[in-house]
Design a protein around this motif. Structure first.
Motif, PDB file in Angstrom:
ATOM      1  N   VAL A 280      28.746  73.522  98.691  1.00 59.56           N
ATOM      2  CA  VAL A 280      28.519  72.232  99.353  1.00 59.56           C
ATOM      3  C   VAL A 280      28.189  71.121  98.365  1.00 59.56           C
ATOM      4  CG1 VAL A 280      27.744  73.389 101.448  1.00 59.56           C
ATOM      5  CG2 VAL A 280      26.045  72.662  99.760  1.00 59.56           C
ATOM      6  N   THR A 281      28.186  71.441  97.073  1.00 54.66           N
ATOM      7  CA  THR A 281      27.776  70.458  96.066  1.00 54.66           C
ATOM      8  C   THR A 281      28.906  70.051  95.133  1.00 54.66           C
ATOM      9  OG1 THR A 281      25.508  71.293  96.099  1.00 54.66           O
ATOM     10  CG2 THR A 281      26.162  70.017  94.167  1.00 54.66           C
ATOM     11  N   PHE A 282      29.590  71.014  94.556  1.00 59.28           N
ATOM     12  CA  PHE A 282      30.484  70.700  93.447  1.00 59.28           C
ATOM     13  C   PHE A 282      31.856  70.196  93.875  1.00 59.28           C
ATOM     14  CE2 PHE A 282      27.518  73.879  91.512  1.00 59.28           C
ATOM     15  CZ  PHE A 282      26.791  72.928  90.816  1.00 59.28           C
ATOM     16  N   THR A 283      32.089  70.110  95.172  1.00 66.47           N
ATOM     17  CA  THR A 283      33.313  69.462  95.660  1.00 66.47           C
ATOM     18  C   THR A 283      33.032  68.032  96.119  1.00 66.47           C
ATOM     19  OG1 THR A 283      32.900  70.417  97.839  1.00 66.47           O
ATOM     20  CG2 THR A 283      34.394  71.623  96.388  1.00 66.47           C
ATOM     21  N   GLN A 284      31.817  67.545  95.916  1.00 65.24           N
ATOM     22  CA  GLN A 284      31.462  66.242  96.487  1.00 65.24           C
ATOM     23  C   GLN A 284      32.314  65.102  95.935  1.00 65.24           C
ATOM     24  OE1 GLN A 284      27.151  65.507  97.769  1.00 65.24           O
ATOM     25  NE2 GLN A 284      26.903  66.972  96.104  1.00 65.24           N
ATOM     26  N   TYR A 285      32.533  65.086  94.637  1.00 66.71           N
ATOM     27  CA  TYR A 285      33.311  63.973  94.091  1.00 66.71           C
ATOM     28  C   TYR A 285      34.749  64.006  94.590  1.00 66.71           C
ATOM     29  CZ  TYR A 285      35.416  60.657  90.878  1.00 66.71           C
ATOM     30  OH  TYR A 285      36.099  59.593  90.357  1.00 66.71           O
ATOM     31  N   ASP A 286      35.312  65.201  94.715  1.00 64.11           N
ATOM     32  CA  ASP A 286      36.687  65.300  95.200  1.00 64.11           C
ATOM     33  C   ASP A 286      36.809  64.901  96.665  1.00 64.11           C
ATOM     34  OD1 ASP A 286      37.981  66.021  92.875  1.00 64.11           O
ATOM     35  OD2 ASP A 286      37.572  68.156  93.132  1.00 64.11           O
ATOM     36  N   GLU A 287      35.711  64.828  97.392  1.00 59.38           N
ATOM     37  CA  GLU A 287      35.735  64.376  98.783  1.00 59.38           C
ATOM     38  C   GLU A 287      35.239  62.937  98.902  1.00 59.38           C
ATOM     39  OE1 GLU A 287      37.119  66.053 101.085  1.00 59.38           O
ATOM     40  OE2 GLU A 287      37.316  67.985 100.084  1.00 59.38           O
ATOM     41  N   TYR A 288      34.008  62.688  98.466  1.00 53.33           N
ATOM     42  CA  TYR A 288      33.414  61.356  98.586  1.00 53.33           C
ATOM     43  C   TYR A 288      33.984  60.368  97.569  1.00 53.33           C
ATOM     44  CZ  TYR A 288      29.611  63.401 101.436  1.00 53.33           C
ATOM     45  OH  TYR A 288      28.870  64.033 102.408  1.00 53.33           O
ATOM     46  N   GLY A 289      34.673  60.879  96.546  1.00 54.52           N
ATOM     47  CA  GLY A 289      35.140  60.027  95.456  1.00 54.52           C
ATOM     48  C   GLY A 289      36.177  59.001  95.857  1.00 54.52           C
ATOM     49  N   PHE A 290      36.838  59.204  96.994  1.00 53.28           N
ATOM     50  CA  PHE A 290      37.739  58.184  97.555  1.00 53.28           C
ATOM     51  C   PHE A 290      37.274  57.942  98.978  1.00 53.28           C
ATOM     52  CE2 PHE A 290      41.794  56.799  99.574  1.00 53.28           C
ATOM     53  CZ  PHE A 290      41.965  55.642  98.828  1.00 53.28           C
ATOM     54  N   VAL A 291      36.617  56.833  99.209  1.00 50.83           N
ATOM     55  CA  VAL A 291      35.866  56.605 100.442  1.00 50.83           C
ATOM     56  C   VAL A 291      36.697  56.777 101.713  1.00 50.83           C
ATOM     57  CG1 VAL A 291      34.555  54.893 101.756  1.00 50.83           C
ATOM     58  CG2 VAL A 291      34.112  55.209  99.321  1.00 50.83           C
ATOM     59  N   PRO A 292      37.926  56.277 101.814  1.00 57.62           N
ATOM     60  CA  PRO A 292      38.662  56.478 103.069  1.00 57.62           C
ATOM     61  C   PRO A 292      38.888  57.946 103.416  1.00 57.62           C
ATOM     62  CG  PRO A 292      39.687  54.752 101.762  1.00 57.62           C
ATOM     63  CD  PRO A 292      38.668  55.408 100.880  1.00 57.62           C
ATOM     64  N   SER A 293      38.912  58.819 102.411  1.00 55.85           N
ATOM     65  CA  SER A 293      39.130  60.238 102.662  1.00 55.85           C
ATOM     66  C   SER A 293      37.920  60.891 103.307  1.00 55.85           C
ATOM     67  CB  SER A 293      39.460  60.953 101.349  1.00 55.85           C
ATOM     68  OG  SER A 293      39.532  62.347 101.537  1.00 55.85           O
TER      69      SER A 293
ATOM     70  N   ILE B 298      27.920  62.447  89.712  1.00 55.03           N
ATOM     71  CA  ILE B 298      26.773  63.078  89.053  1.00 55.03           C
ATOM     72  C   ILE B 298      26.411  64.384  89.751  1.00 55.03           C
ATOM     73  CG2 ILE B 298      24.298  62.846  88.589  1.00 55.03           C
ATOM     74  CD1 ILE B 298      24.796  59.842  88.188  1.00 55.03           C
ATOM     75  N   LEU B 299      26.382  64.360  91.091  1.00 56.31           N
ATOM     76  CA  LEU B 299      25.989  65.549  91.846  1.00 56.31           C
ATOM     77  C   LEU B 299      27.025  66.663  91.760  1.00 56.31           C
ATOM     78  CD1 LEU B 299      24.478  63.894  95.046  1.00 56.31           C
ATOM     79  CD2 LEU B 299      23.245  64.939  93.143  1.00 56.31           C
ATOM     80  N   SER B 300      28.222  66.344  91.309  1.00 55.77           N
ATOM     81  CA  SER B 300      29.273  67.358  91.197  1.00 55.77           C
ATOM     82  C   SER B 300      29.336  67.991  89.814  1.00 55.77           C
ATOM     83  CB  SER B 300      30.641  66.738  91.529  1.00 55.77           C
ATOM     84  OG  SER B 300      30.672  66.285  92.866  1.00 55.77           O
ATOM     85  N   LYS B 301      28.480  67.536  88.903  1.00 54.08           N
ATOM     86  CA  LYS B 301      28.509  68.070  87.540  1.00 54.08           C
ATOM     87  C   LYS B 301      27.753  69.392  87.460  1.00 54.08           C
ATOM     88  CE  LYS B 301      29.143  63.888  84.758  1.00 54.08           C
ATOM     89  NZ  LYS B 301      30.220  64.420  83.918  1.00 54.08           N
ATOM     90  N   ARG B 302      28.278  70.312  86.664  1.00 52.71           N
ATOM     91  CA  ARG B 302      27.624  71.597  86.416  1.00 52.71           C
ATOM     92  C   ARG B 302      27.029  71.568  85.014  1.00 52.71           C
ATOM     93  NH1 ARG B 302      32.611  72.588  88.688  1.00 52.71           N
ATOM     94  NH2 ARG B 302      32.674  73.758  90.645  1.00 52.71           N
ATOM     95  N   ASP B 303      25.727  71.858  84.911  1.00 53.70           N
ATOM     96  CA  ASP B 303      25.064  71.789  83.610  1.00 53.70           C
ATOM     97  C   ASP B 303      24.368  73.086  83.223  1.00 53.70           C
ATOM     98  OD1 ASP B 303      25.668  69.083  82.913  1.00 53.70           O
ATOM     99  OD2 ASP B 303      24.234  68.426  84.426  1.00 53.70           O
ATOM    100  N   THR B 304      24.538  74.142  84.004  1.00 49.32           N
ATOM    101  CA  THR B 304      23.831  75.384  83.718  1.00 49.32           C
ATOM    102  C   THR B 304      24.824  76.530  83.548  1.00 49.32           C
ATOM    103  OG1 THR B 304      23.572  75.765  86.097  1.00 49.32           O
ATOM    104  CG2 THR B 304      21.760  74.671  84.957  1.00 49.32           C
ATOM    105  N   LYS B 305      24.318  77.675  83.128  1.00 47.29           N
ATOM    106  CA  LYS B 305      25.168  78.838  82.898  1.00 47.29           C
ATOM    107  C   LYS B 305      25.655  79.428  84.222  1.00 47.29           C
ATOM    108  CE  LYS B 305      23.086  80.209  78.487  1.00 47.29           C
ATOM    109  NZ  LYS B 305      22.412  81.308  77.747  1.00 47.29           N
TER     110      LYS B 305
END
Length: 682
Positions: free
Chosen positions: A564-577, A617-624
């Motif tokens: 529910v987190t790492f797909t956020q940019y691919d969804e919210y990243g284009f507002v009409p979508s 930012i919320l879609s970035k992975r920074d851990t192992k």
């Protein structure tokens, strides 16, 4: 510098190794203020509880030992060979300005046999009382009688450190304060990500002069640098893309098999037959090809000023090409002349607006429940209960520790960034802070961790567990593999320590943990969570009940949160979508709309860019990735076997998902083991 000299001295010290009976290696933790300038002392215990004298761990005057993240080595000649090392005492004095000391691990090597004894610490070392560790430091309380007083004292201290507070009425409790060891250590990188994106946006703002958008294509010009075109950009207009959002988007847990059309949605065969490949509604239900999402829970939701949030119902159909497509959308619950049922043959932009307003509701539920409420906030509540009830030496505490790492810290950062008066939620989501907390209250009232929080049971309850019935549901297919791998990992630990149900009943710490999780908070019991569905109300009857609960917790902290987190940019990243907010009111009739009507519902450009930045930012992975733990907590034979089991299971899962992705139209990577973090750390 201290680590350099330590390694240098170790190399030269090997010449005199015969003069020392043991080598002691110490790893200071990487949390904030972990290092110390105090003097550190240890003593070793042999099999007959014969104890060495107290020894100060000191090196050369050039060394600055026990700094944050340091790995220091010592060969104290004062330690004479007393045989195998079964226990270790460690403490510090009050010297130095920063006398606190957080230790990850102490390793003792006996030279005569080259045997290494591992003592995981994973806590603060104080001057009094002295901390006593047993090898591997992983024991049930009934098997640790010699340290009973120490465990009780530690738990008393933890109850003071990890206190509950109800920040929001009617929902689960949270941590009153965030202890130092829970604070995120990569805050600089977090800020750097925001700064980097902000810098990249400077060029965008110089190009974006007008307040609102001139055309839908005009929105494509803002991408570049740290804001690449999101995956949805090329296909967002298609009904197949709208359907796939229910299966692989950032909210893939709402679609359910339609067994009966609700009376409040008066669709007819004449209306839907063209979209059901000539079938009647009844036949499509009998053939299990019709699906539904009903957001009745959003009805009359309090919002920030100037908005209207739909409470929609939508029907979806699996067509002959095995694609899930929308066939009807009703934006409000009560059928009337101002609440039409929109269908795919309506005018292009009218149908587009119906889908966009449905997604505003879907996004509101996603952010409130899937992302915040039943992920970040609920897991914080469980983490606090775990610290309060399970000793750091408890095997289940060590099992859960890597999956709670930095959870409280990231939530603490998020409250200001997301929940503040000028935070992202209030600025960019139609539901706003007030509506979000009200929605969490409504869902929490009936939410059950053994049903809604159990990935497999949830699929079964929604009627979507069969791939033949609902194809291309990659969240289900890959998520089930991950769930089963985690379950085997957990079962290895639970069965290894609790061979019989009697051992569970004899464990006061795990029973107190179960009671704390399940008991509804009250004046008589204020420090509890009130989570529904805890097996046997926390009086666990067998290992399977413990295994199921622990698996649910770890799945939510890892794969569930990732989905529910790492797909956020691919969804919210284009507002009409996938808009989190739209202006004006949802359409109340099926009249012809134009592209300009769509543009007038879109938020201003500055709002759009802020929403894009935060979703990026919320879609970035920074851990192992899952199983490759940032800090290892389990060194005991049972724990090591569990980790090996997890690695073997994930290796097989990786091979299977790689195979599936080669056959899919588009790869689904969000639940690939290499992409799943160990904890909720973003």
């Amino acid at each position: 510098m201290g680590e350099f000299f330590s390694k240098l001295l170790e190399e030269f010290g090997d010449r005199d190794k015969h003069q020392a009976a043991y080598t002691v290696r110490v790893k200071t933790g990487d949390c904030r203020n972990a290092g110390t300038d105090a003097n550190i002392y240890i003593a070793l215990h042999s099999k007959d509880d014969e104890r060495t004298k107290n020894v100060k761990l000191s090196g050369s005057i050039w060394q600055d030992n026990f700094e944050r993240g340091d790995f220091n080595t010592f060969k104290p000649k004062e330690l004479t060979d007393k045989g195998p090392v079964l226990k270790l005492d460690v403490w510090r004095d009050l010297a130095g300005l920063n006398d606190s000391w957080y230790v990850d691990i102490i390793e003792v090597e006996r030279h005569s046999t080259t045997t290494k004894y591992i003592f995981p610490v994973n806590r603060w070392v104080v001057d009094k009382p002295r901390l006593q560790l047993v090898e591997w430091d992983s024991r049930l309380p009934q098997d640790d009688e010699d340290r009973k007083d120490q465990r009780l004292a530690e738990l008393d201290a933890m109850k003071k450190k990890y206190d509950f507070v109800w920040r929001f009425e009617g929902v689960m409790p949270q941590a009153r304060e965030v202890p130092m060891e829970e604070m995120i250590t990569y805050g600089y990188e977090w800020d750097l990500a925001k700064q980097s994106l902000a810098l990249s946006l400077q060029g965008i703002f110089t190009r974006v002069r007008a307040t609102f958008w001139n055309s839908l294509d005009d929105m494509r010009d803002i991408y570049g640098g740290d804001l690449p075109p999101p995956a949805c950009l090329s296909r967002w207009r298609k009904d197949t893309a709208f359907g796939m959002q229910r299966l692989v988007g950032c909210n893939p847990m709402q679609i359910r098999l339609c067994k009966k059309i609700p009376m409040k949605m008066p669709v007819t065969d004449d209306l839907l037959k063209p979209f059901l490949e000539g079938m009647s509604i009844g036949k499509s239900i009998r053939k299990k090809q019709l699906f539904i999402i009903d957001y009745e829970i959003l009805k009359e939701m309090p919002l920030r000023q100037g908005g209207e949030l739909p409470a929609p119902i939508a029907l979806f159909f699996v067509n002959k090409d095995k694609n899930l497509v929308p066939v009807a959308i009703q934006l409000f619950q009560e059928p009337n002349e101002n609440n039409p049922i929109f269908v795919p043959t309506d005018p292009e932009y009218t149908w587009m607006l119906a889908k966009m307003w449905f997604n505003v509701a879907d996004a509101s539920y996603h952010q409130s429940i899937c992302h915040m409420g039943m992920s970040h906030i609920l897991m914080e509540s469980i983490a606090v209960a775990t610290h309060r009830c399970l000793s750091p030496s408890h095997p289940l505490s060590r099992l859960l520790a890597p999956h709670f790492r930095f959870l409280l810290g990231i939530n603490h950062v998020g409250y200001d960034t997301l929940f503040g008066e000028d935070g992202w939620i209030e600025e960019t989501l139609l539901i706003g802070r007030k509506g979000m907390m009200e929605l969490i209250r409504r869902v929490w009232k009936d939410w059950n961790i053994s049903k809604n929080g159990h990935m497999v049971h949830d699929l079964e309850e929604r009627g979507v567990n069969d791939p033949e019935v609902l194809p291309n549901y990659h969240y289900r297919d890959d998520g089930t593999l991950i769930y089963e791998a985690i379950e085997e990992y957990v079962r290895t630990v639970v069965n290894g320590y609790y061979g019989h149900a009697k051992k569970i009943k004899a464990d006061p710490e795990v029973l107190e943990w179960g009671r704390t999780l399940s008991t509804e908070p009250s004046a008589a019991s204020p420090h509890t969570c009130g989570i529904k569905g805890i097996p046997s109300d926390g009086k666990f009857r067998n290992g399977q009940q413990l295994t199921e609960l622990l698996t649910n917790i770890i799945y939510i902290c890892t794969a569930g949160h990732a989905a529910v987190t790492f797909t956020q940019y691919d969804e919210y990243g284009f507002v009409p979508s996938y808009p989190g907010c739209l202006r004006g009111t949802p359409p109340k009739d099926k009249g012809v709309r134009t592209e300009n009507d769509v543009l007038e519902t879109l938020p201003p450009k500055d709002w759009t860019i802020r929403a894009m930045v935060m979703s990026r930012i919320l879609s970035k992975r920074d851990t192992k990735p899952l199983g490759d733990f940032e800090v290892q907590y389990m060194y005991d034979p049972i724990g090591k076997k569990a980790i090996e089991t997890l690695h073997e299971e994930l290796k097989a899962v990786t091979a299977e998902i790689d195979k599936r992705n080669k056959e899919r139209v588009r790869p689904y990577l969000v639940l690939h083991p290499s992409c799943i973090p160990n904890s909720i750390a973003i």
